[in-house]
Design an enzyme around this catalytic site. Structure first.
Site, PDB file in Angstrom:
ATOM      1  N   GLU A  86      10.094  15.070  15.969  1.00 39.24           N
ATOM      2  CA  GLU A  86      10.495  14.991  14.561  1.00 39.24           C
ATOM      3  C   GLU A  86       9.704  16.037  13.767  1.00 39.24           C
ATOM      4  O   GLU A  86       8.478  16.050  13.795  1.00 39.24           O
ATOM      5  CB  GLU A  86      10.176  13.589  14.028  1.00 39.24           C
ATOM      6  CG  GLU A  86      10.548  13.421  12.575  1.00 39.24           C
ATOM      7  CD  GLU A  86      10.363  11.991  12.080  1.00 39.24           C
ATOM      8  OE1 GLU A  86       9.250  11.454  12.209  1.00 39.24           O
ATOM      9  OE2 GLU A  86      11.338  11.411  11.582  1.00 39.24           O
ATOM     10  N   SER A 144       4.888   7.156  10.484  1.00 44.97           N
ATOM     11  CA  SER A 144       4.926   7.863  11.763  1.00 44.97           C
ATOM     12  C   SER A 144       4.888   6.891  12.936  1.00 44.97           C
ATOM     13  O   SER A 144       4.333   5.790  12.832  1.00 44.97           O
ATOM     14  CB  SER A 144       3.731   8.814  11.849  1.00 44.97           C
ATOM     15  OG  SER A 144       2.528   8.084  11.820  1.00 44.97           O
ATOM     16  N   THR A 145       5.444   7.309  14.050  1.00 42.70           N
ATOM     17  CA  THR A 145       5.419   6.501  15.269  1.00 42.70           C
ATOM     18  C   THR A 145       3.971   6.286  15.712  1.00 42.70           C
ATOM     19  O   THR A 145       3.608   5.203  16.190  1.00 42.70           O
ATOM     20  CB  THR A 145       6.255   7.190  16.353  1.00 42.70           C
ATOM     21  OG1 THR A 145       7.573   7.370  15.828  1.00 42.70           O
ATOM     22  CG2 THR A 145       6.359   6.366  17.612  1.00 42.70           C
ATOM     23  N   GLU A 146       3.163   7.311  15.509  1.00 48.67           N
ATOM     24  CA  GLU A 146       1.753   7.238  15.887  1.00 48.67           C
ATOM     25  C   GLU A 146       1.042   6.086  15.150  1.00 48.67           C
ATOM     26  O   GLU A 146       0.351   5.268  15.762  1.00 48.67           O
ATOM     27  CB  GLU A 146       1.143   8.593  15.500  1.00 48.67           C
ATOM     28  CG  GLU A 146      -0.297   8.789  15.772  1.00 48.67           C
ATOM     29  CD  GLU A 146      -0.816  10.020  14.998  1.00 48.67           C
ATOM     30  OE1 GLU A 146      -0.014  10.773  14.397  1.00 48.67           O
ATOM     31  OE2 GLU A 146      -2.043  10.190  14.994  1.00 48.67           O
ATOM     32  N   LYS A 180       0.840  -1.206   0.000  1.00 48.47           N
ATOM     33  CA  LYS A 180       0.000   0.000   0.000  1.00 48.47           C
ATOM     34  C   LYS A 180       0.871   1.250   0.000  1.00 48.47           C
ATOM     35  O   LYS A 180       1.479   1.605   0.989  1.00 48.47           O
ATOM     36  CB  LYS A 180      -0.922   0.051   1.222  1.00 48.47           C
ATOM     37  CG  LYS A 180      -2.009   1.104   1.025  1.00 48.47           C
ATOM     38  CD  LYS A 180      -2.572   1.664   2.298  1.00 48.47           C
ATOM     39  CE  LYS A 180      -1.857   2.879   2.822  1.00 48.47           C
ATOM     40  NZ  LYS A 180      -1.875   4.074   1.952  1.00 48.47           N
ATOM     41  N   GLY A 238       2.558   3.624  13.669  1.00 48.33           N
ATOM     42  CA  GLY A 238       3.255   2.405  14.079  1.00 48.33           C
ATOM     43  C   GLY A 238       2.570   1.767  15.281  1.00 48.33           C
ATOM     44  O   GLY A 238       2.376   0.544  15.340  1.00 48.33           O
ATOM     45  N   GLU A 248       9.524   0.823  10.782  1.00 48.26           N
ATOM     46  CA  GLU A 248      10.594   1.802  10.592  1.00 48.26           C
ATOM     47  C   GLU A 248       9.950   3.153  10.811  1.00 48.26           C
ATOM     48  O   GLU A 248       9.146   3.599   9.991  1.00 48.26           O
ATOM     49  CB  GLU A 248      11.178   1.625   9.192  1.00 48.26           C
ATOM     50  CG  GLU A 248      12.612   2.070   9.115  1.00 48.26           C
ATOM     51  CD  GLU A 248      12.713   3.422   8.500  1.00 48.26           C
ATOM     52  OE1 GLU A 248      12.680   4.412   9.273  1.00 48.26           O
ATOM     53  OE2 GLU A 248      12.816   3.487   7.276  1.00 48.26           O
ATOM     54  N   CYS A 294      13.629  10.099   7.482  1.00 43.39           N
ATOM     55  CA  CYS A 294      13.504   9.624   8.856  1.00 43.39           C
ATOM     56  C   CYS A 294      14.838   9.738   9.580  1.00 43.39           C
ATOM     57  O   CYS A 294      14.874   9.887  10.785  1.00 43.39           O
ATOM     58  CB  CYS A 294      12.985   8.203   8.872  1.00 43.39           C
ATOM     59  SG  CYS A 294      13.816   7.152   7.705  1.00 43.39           S
TER      60      CYS A 294
HETATM   61  P1  NAI Z   1       1.644   8.137   8.331  1.00 42.63           P
HETATM   62  O1  NAI Z   1       2.323   7.263   9.290  1.00 42.63           O
HETATM   63  O2  NAI Z   1       0.213   8.521   8.587  1.00 42.63           O
HETATM   64  O3  NAI Z   1       1.679   7.475   6.861  1.00 42.63           O
HETATM   65  C1  NAI Z   1       2.539   6.444   6.446  1.00 42.63           C
HETATM   66  C2  NAI Z   1       1.732   5.325   5.794  1.00 42.63           C
HETATM   67  O4  NAI Z   1       0.848   4.779   6.760  1.00 42.63           O
HETATM   68  C3  NAI Z   1       0.848   5.777   4.626  1.00 42.63           C
HETATM   69  O5  NAI Z   1       0.845   4.780   3.629  1.00 42.63           O
HETATM   70  C4  NAI Z   1      -0.518   5.864   5.261  1.00 42.63           C
HETATM   71  O6  NAI Z   1      -1.579   5.700   4.349  1.00 42.63           O
HETATM   72  C5  NAI Z   1      -0.474   4.724   6.249  1.00 42.63           C
HETATM   73  N1  NAI Z   1      -1.441   4.825   7.347  1.00 42.63           N
HETATM   74  C6  NAI Z   1      -1.937   5.947   7.929  1.00 42.63           C
HETATM   75  N2  NAI Z   1      -2.800   5.626   8.899  1.00 42.63           N
HETATM   76  C7  NAI Z   1      -2.871   4.271   8.941  1.00 42.63           C
HETATM   77  C8  NAI Z   1      -3.585   3.348   9.740  1.00 42.63           C
HETATM   78  N3  NAI Z   1      -4.430   3.751  10.682  1.00 42.63           N
HETATM   79  N4  NAI Z   1      -3.371   2.026   9.535  1.00 42.63           N
HETATM   80  C9  NAI Z   1      -2.520   1.598   8.589  1.00 42.63           C
HETATM   81  N5  NAI Z   1      -1.834   2.434   7.792  1.00 42.63           N
HETATM   82  C10 NAI Z   1      -1.998   3.755   7.968  1.00 42.63           C
HETATM   83  O7  NAI Z   1       2.520   9.439   8.164  1.00 42.63           O
HETATM   84  P2  NAI Z   1       2.041  10.886   7.680  1.00 42.63           P
HETATM   85  O8  NAI Z   1       0.756  11.259   8.339  1.00 42.63           O
HETATM   86  O9  NAI Z   1       2.072  10.917   6.211  1.00 42.63           O
HETATM   87  O10 NAI Z   1       3.221  11.793   8.246  1.00 42.63           O
HETATM   88  C11 NAI Z   1       3.197  12.205   9.607  1.00 42.63           C
HETATM   89  C12 NAI Z   1       4.568  12.242  10.189  1.00 42.63           C
HETATM   90  O11 NAI Z   1       5.077  10.926  10.220  1.00 42.63           O
HETATM   91  C13 NAI Z   1       5.608  13.034   9.423  1.00 42.63           C
HETATM   92  O12 NAI Z   1       5.571  14.391   9.749  1.00 42.63           O
HETATM   93  C14 NAI Z   1       6.872  12.374   9.905  1.00 42.63           C
HETATM   94  O13 NAI Z   1       7.247  12.906  11.135  1.00 42.63           O
HETATM   95  C15 NAI Z   1       6.478  10.931  10.083  1.00 42.63           C
HETATM   96  N6  NAI Z   1       6.867  10.110   8.924  1.00 42.63           N
HETATM   97  C16 NAI Z   1       7.975   9.313   9.034  1.00 42.63           C
HETATM   98  C17 NAI Z   1       8.413   8.596   7.947  1.00 42.63           C
HETATM   99  C18 NAI Z   1       9.611   7.728   8.022  1.00 42.63           C
HETATM  100  O14 NAI Z   1      10.263   7.525   7.015  1.00 42.63           O
HETATM  101  N7  NAI Z   1       9.929   7.137   9.143  1.00 42.63           N
HETATM  102  C19 NAI Z   1       7.745   8.678   6.656  1.00 42.63           C
HETATM  103  C20 NAI Z   1       6.547   9.482   6.661  1.00 42.63           C
HETATM  104  C21 NAI Z   1       6.166  10.177   7.761  1.00 42.63           C
HETATM  105 MG    MG Z   2      -0.951  10.225   9.018  1.00 42.18          MG
END
Ligand code: NAI
Ligand code: MG
Length: 499
Positions: free
Chosen positions: A403, A250-252, A196, A254, A272, A306
């Site tokens: 972050e 995001s950690t959230e 996804k 995760g 990750e 990250c």
């Molecule tokens: P996110 O964690 O919401 O999105 C990452 C992936 O998770 C996307 O494919 C999204 O559709 C999916 N996702 C979102 N909610 C989900 C759920 N409830 N169950 C399963 N999958 C879900 O990250 P977001 O909102 O785009 O960015 C927020 C913050 O997260 C950023 O500001 C950054 O701090 C951090 N982040 C860290 C990354 C890394 O490489 N470690 C990459 C992207 C964001």
């Molecule tokens: Mg998000």
């Protein structure tokens, strides 16, 4: 949607101007809801493509297709045949390097030169590296004593088998590269996949699915489901017939994935997550290199990494000089549309990300941080932010602890190595760190003390398919890349025979 012409190749234009379906069981199918959503170019805010809006019914179909492929043709293939297919996928990707780079720039915003030089070639290399592993996944023969069977003779060996059907949920900062980091090892291990992509950046994963078809993978081995996190990612994480989730984001989220696994089938997880990585400069460092490394460590990919070196610690004797150097570099960076050949930095990925980063900048200013460079949004169309260097920051400030995921570095002085070892570790995260010094013995001693998955000495952001990458503490579980990642996609079976 009216066909829009961008200054990119015809192939890339034509791909964007289509409405994309889901890739399930080797077929392109509409979402069951019939709905689509818009893909936006972050440099302009304009809609560039439309993709299917997947939901739980679509996830279910994809899991069934992946299970069928796992139990059928994929597990019957020899490891050499699997390796050939993965290698071929890398070759096909390389043949379409420019097209993929253009699509990535339109979708994510990053400068075209960066996509061409980093994202696509690194993805190609990942497929090739992992293709080589298919034939080298081995168990061992283990001498056993079995105290409960005196005089018994046994033959024991271990066998490593694919974990099964894997869900992979990836972010938007390196859309194609993250797809490669996830797909390549899973396929090398013999798993089947439902990937996804992030809703912000689904384009290159869909184009990659066409190459998966062209390469000749059996249907259902790779499935690509576009959609929103709560609607597509969440049902995948909660699915009873998914054996493992690999997540980057995001950690959230995760934490939500951990909960979903805990309340469903206890599927295996790798995560990750975020980082707030220290980049540490000692007074004996080659300052020219250290200043350049401090700037690129945070500003590369608009700071949306990250492992970004987002906490800059500089020895007090050279603090002013280094901050001046990093700030001068920040001010010189040309920020613009990724297709503009002059642009060195593009926009942030989305309006949401822009809002998040601007919010951090405001909070920082309120708490007393001072911008030596940058500090605000650029213009009002597109999601551009100035490369920013914040000083007068304190350990307890939000901008130092959390972050930001944008082009914003916080810089603080330090006095000695014991102090900086403690400060570097003063974070909930532990993803990466940088050390700049000529004193190699001290650097390696400090590297041992830092609780992080990657430590770079006199360099930063150096990646290789063969090097494991991942986090200590709340930066995640497990490792990506290298031979290490394969463990996350393999089960170990111990077989014992009485002779
Ligand atoms: P996110 O964690 O919401 O999105 C990452 C992936 O998770 C996307 O494919 C999204 O559709 C999916 N996702 C979102 N909610 C989900 C759920 N409830 N169950 C399963 N999958 C879900 O990250 P977001 O909102 O785009 O960015 C927020 C913050 O997260 C950023 O500001 C950054 O701090 C951090 N982040 C860290 C990354 C890394 O490489 N470690 C990459 C992207 C964001
Ligand atoms: Mg998000």
């Amino acid at each position: 949607m009216t066909a829009e012409k961008h200054n990119i190749s015809d192939q890339a234009n034509q791909f964007l101007n289509r409405t994309h379906k889901l890739f399930i069981g080797g077929q392109w199918v509409e979402a069951q809801s019939g709905q689509t959503f818009d893909v936006v170019n972050p440099a302009t805010g304009q809609v560039i493509s439309k993709v299917a809006r997947g939901g739980s019914g679509d996830v279910d179909l994809a899991v069934k297709a992946a299970r069928k492929a796992f139990e059928g043709p994929w597990s019957k293939m020899t490891s050499s045949e699997r390796g050939k297919l993965i290698w071929k996928l890398g070759d096909l990707l390389e043949q379409h390097l420019t097209e993929f780079a253009e699509l990535e720039t339109m979708d994510n915003g990053k400068p075209l030169a960066v996509a061409k030089f980093a994202d696509v070639p690194l993805a190609v290399d990942m497929f090739r590296y992992m293709a080589g592993w298919t034939t080298k996944i081995e168990g061992s023969t283990i001498p056993v004593s079995v105290p409960t069977a005196p005089g018994g003779e046994f033959l024991s060996y271990t066998h490593r088998e694919p974990v099964g059907v894997v869900g992979q949920i990836i972010p938007w900062n390196f859309p194609l590269l993250m797809a490669a980091w996830k797909l390549a090892p899973a396929l090398a291990a013999g798993c089947t996949v439902i990937l996804k992509p992030a809703e912000e950046t689904p384009v290159t994963a869909l184009r990659l699915a066409e190459l998966v078809q062209e390469a000749g993978f059996p249907e259902g081995v790779v499935n690509i489901i576009t959609g929103f996190g709560e609607e597509t990612g969440a049902p995948l994480a909660a699915h009873m017939d998914v054996d493992k989730i690999a997540f980057t984001g995001s950690t959230e989220v995760g934490r939500l994935i951990v909960q979903a696994a805990g309340t469903s089938n206890l599927k295996k997880l790798t995560l990750e997550l975020g980082g707030k990585s220290p980049n540490i400069i000692f007074p004996d460092a080659n300052l020219k290199a250290a200043i350049a490394g401090a700037a690129s460590g945070i500003f590369f990919n608009q700071g949306q990494c990250c492992c970004a070196g987002s906490r800059l610690y500089v020895h007090q004797d050279i603090f002013d000089e280094v901050i001046e150097g990093v700030s001068a570099r920040a001010k010189k960076i040309r920020v613009g549309h990724g297709l503009d050949p002059q642009a060195q930095m593009g926009p942030l990925v989305s309006h949401d990300q822009l809002a998040r980063v601007c919010n951090f900048l405001e909070e920082g200013a309120k708490e007393g941080a001072v911008a030596k460079a940058g500090g605000k949004r650029i213009g009002d169309s597109g999601y551009f932010v100035e490369p920013t260097v914040l000083v007068d920051t304190k350990a307890n400030m939000k901008v130092v602890q959390e972050e930001i995921f944008g082009p914003v570095v916080v810089a603080m002085p330090f006095t000695d190595v014991d102090e900086i070892a403690a400060t570097a570790n003063d974070s909930i995260y532990g993803l990466a760190a940088g050390i700049w010094t000529q004193n190699i013995s001290m650097a390696h001693k400090l590297a041992r003390r830092i609780r992080a998955g990657s430590v770079w000495v006199n360099c930063y952001n150096v990646f290789d398919a063969s090097l494991p990458f991942g986090g200590y503490k709340q930066s995640g579980w497990g490792r990506e890349m290298g031979k290490e990642v394969l463990n996350n996609y393999l089960e170990v079976k111990a077989v014992t025979t009485q002779l």
